[in-house]
Enzyme design. Structure first.
Site, short mmCIF file in Angstrom:
data_model
loop_
_atom_site.label_atom_id
_atom_site.label_comp_id
_atom_site.label_asym_id
_atom_site.label_seq_id
_atom_site.Cartn_x
_atom_site.Cartn_y
_atom_site.Cartn_z
N HIS A 41 0.88 -1.18 0.00
CA HIS A 41 0.00 0.00 0.00
C HIS A 41 0.92 1.22 0.00
CE1 HIS A 41 -2.56 -3.21 1.51
NE2 HIS A 41 -3.63 -2.46 1.28
N SER A 98 6.99 5.82 2.16
CA SER A 98 7.78 4.59 2.31
C SER A 98 8.46 4.13 1.02
CB SER A 98 6.91 3.47 2.88
OG SER A 98 5.72 3.30 2.14
N GLU A 116 0.09 0.39 -5.56
CA GLU A 116 -0.87 1.41 -5.11
C GLU A 116 -2.14 1.27 -5.95
OE1 GLU A 116 -1.35 3.81 -2.68
OE2 GLU A 116 -3.20 4.18 -3.80
N ASP A 141 -4.13 -3.86 -6.71
CA ASP A 141 -4.53 -4.17 -5.35
C ASP A 141 -3.38 -4.92 -4.66
OD1 ASP A 141 -5.60 -5.69 -3.11
OD2 ASP A 141 -7.57 -5.00 -3.80
N GLY A 142 -2.87 -4.32 -3.60
CA GLY A 142 -1.70 -4.89 -2.92
C GLY A 142 -1.98 -6.26 -2.32
N ASP A 162 0.68 -1.59 4.74
CA ASP A 162 0.32 -0.32 5.38
C ASP A 162 -1.03 0.18 4.84
OD1 ASP A 162 0.45 2.09 6.74
OD2 ASP A 162 1.88 3.00 5.34
N1 SAM Z 1 2.92 3.23 2.82
C1 SAM Z 1 2.75 4.66 2.58
C2 SAM Z 1 3.84 5.39 3.30
O1 SAM Z 1 4.26 4.97 4.39
O2 SAM Z 1 4.30 6.43 2.78
C3 SAM Z 1 1.40 5.17 3.01
C4 SAM Z 1 0.25 4.38 2.50
S1 SAM Z 1 -1.34 4.95 2.95
C5 SAM Z 1 -1.42 4.60 4.66
C6 SAM Z 1 -2.36 3.69 2.26
C7 SAM Z 1 -2.43 3.70 0.74
O3 SAM Z 1 -3.04 2.48 0.32
C8 SAM Z 1 -3.27 4.81 0.14
O4 SAM Z 1 -2.49 5.51 -0.79
C9 SAM Z 1 -4.43 4.08 -0.56
O5 SAM Z 1 -4.82 4.71 -1.78
C10 SAM Z 1 -3.81 2.75 -0.85
N2 SAM Z 1 -4.73 1.58 -0.96
C11 SAM Z 1 -5.95 1.39 -0.43
N3 SAM Z 1 -6.38 0.13 -0.66
C12 SAM Z 1 -5.39 -0.48 -1.37
C13 SAM Z 1 -5.21 -1.80 -1.88
N4 SAM Z 1 -6.14 -2.76 -1.71
N5 SAM Z 1 -4.07 -2.07 -2.54
C14 SAM Z 1 -3.10 -1.13 -2.71
N6 SAM Z 1 -3.22 0.13 -2.26
C15 SAM Z 1 -4.34 0.44 -1.58
#
Ligand code: SAM
Length: 279
Positions: A41, A98, A116, A141-142, A162
């Site tokens: 994520h 991250s 992402e 989708d992660g 995350d």
């Molecule tokens: N890891 C990042 C950092 O530390 O800089 C912050 C991530 S933020 C908490 C969560 C991210 O996950 C958002 O940008 C959101 O759009 C994305 N997201 C939501 N559901 C997701 C999924 N199923 N797969 C991948 N990304 C997703």
């Protein structure tokens, strides 16, 4: 999918998560053998702390902005010093997420896959990682992509999970994802971030992961003293579950806690409480 990390970038929870990520990466760099970083994520990669979103919450002011006075001297060695070096490269108005922090710490033989789901954030992520030959931004989708990436051919690495925790079932989904991933790549290091909205909720989540047979497990939590729900949309406490923590990672994070907890607290409640414990 309403979550936008731009509202929260550089807050107290980001600081702890990112220092922990740096500590893991420094550990992996101790051996010449290549490693792989998977960020399920990943977010947008780089955030504008002077922009409208960050200004609306002001969260970075009680996070990264509190660390301005720390220099890479006796107080900030190891992971904390490298983290500060990474984030200071972007100037005070920008904060790297991250995937950008990880990309900056890769060696030529290492690799990053950053996933992402949100199309706009994914486009920003691609731009943020464009200069890194060994970093790949994937729109998708992660949770769905992760199993197919494991085990990585390098057989060494770290997976950061995350999620935004917007959905009711996100705790279950995140716990299932890390346990499933661990079955495919048992020697990998996993960092699983979670919000602490209630003590019982956090205990149940961590208990769920530990009782399903994953060990060793380290639990890091930081509590800024803000009561749950006291300020709309604002998180007061957060945690990180670390599966297969590297050698001496816990003592490094204890040292980090002693330096950061006093700075990441709130004026009205005093220093933050930060704990690092094996479960
Ligand atoms: N890891 C990042 C950092 O530390 O800089 C912050 C991530 S933020 C908490 C969560 C991210 O996950 C958002 O940008 C959101 O759009 C994305 N997201 C939501 N559901 C997701 C999924 N199923 N797969 C991948 N990304 C997703």
């Amino acid at each position: 999918m309403n979550y936008r990390h731009a509202f929260h970038a550089g807050n107290f929870a980001d600081v702890i998560k990112h220092v922990a990520l740096v500590a893991v990466l420094l550990h992996l760099r101790r051996k010449e053998k290549p490693f792989c970083v998977i960020d399920t994520h990943a977010g947008a990669g780089l955030y504008d702390l002077g922009g409208a979103e960050a200004a609306r919450t002001g969260e970075a002011k009680q996070g990264i902005a509190q660390l301005c006075g720390i220099t890479a001297d006796a107080h900030a060695q190891g992971a904390l010093a490298i983290y500060l070096d990474c984030v200071n490269r972007d100037g005070v108005d920008r904060y790297p997420g991250s995937p950008l922090i990880a990309a900056r710490l890769l060696r030529p033989q290492d690799r990053l896959v950053a996933i992402e789901k949100h199309p706009q954030a994914a486009a920003a992520l691609r731009a943020a990682l464009a200069e890194f030959r060994n970093a790949r931004a994937v729109e998708g989708d992660g949770y769905e992509r992760l199993p197919g990436l494991l085990p990585p051919p390098e057989r060494r690495g770290v997976v950061l999970i995350d999620p935004p925790f917007e959905e009711e079932d996100e705790f279950t989904r995140a716990a299932d994802a890390v346990l499933r991933a661990h079955r495919r790549f048992a020697t990998g290091i996993y960092l699983l971030w979670y919000p602490v909205k209630s003590r019982t909720g956090a205990d149940a989540f961590c208990g769920e992961v530990s009782t399903r047979g994953v060990a060793p497990l380290l639990r890091i939590e930081i509590d800024t003293g803000l009561a749950p729900g006291a300020e709309k949309q604002r998180l007061g406490a957060a945690g990180l579950l670390v599966l297969n923590p590297p050698f001496q990672f816990d003592s490094e994070m204890q040292r980090v806690a002693a330096i950061l907890a006093p700075r990441l607290g709130r004026d009205e409640t005093g220093p933050a409480a930060m704990t690092v414990r094996r479960t």
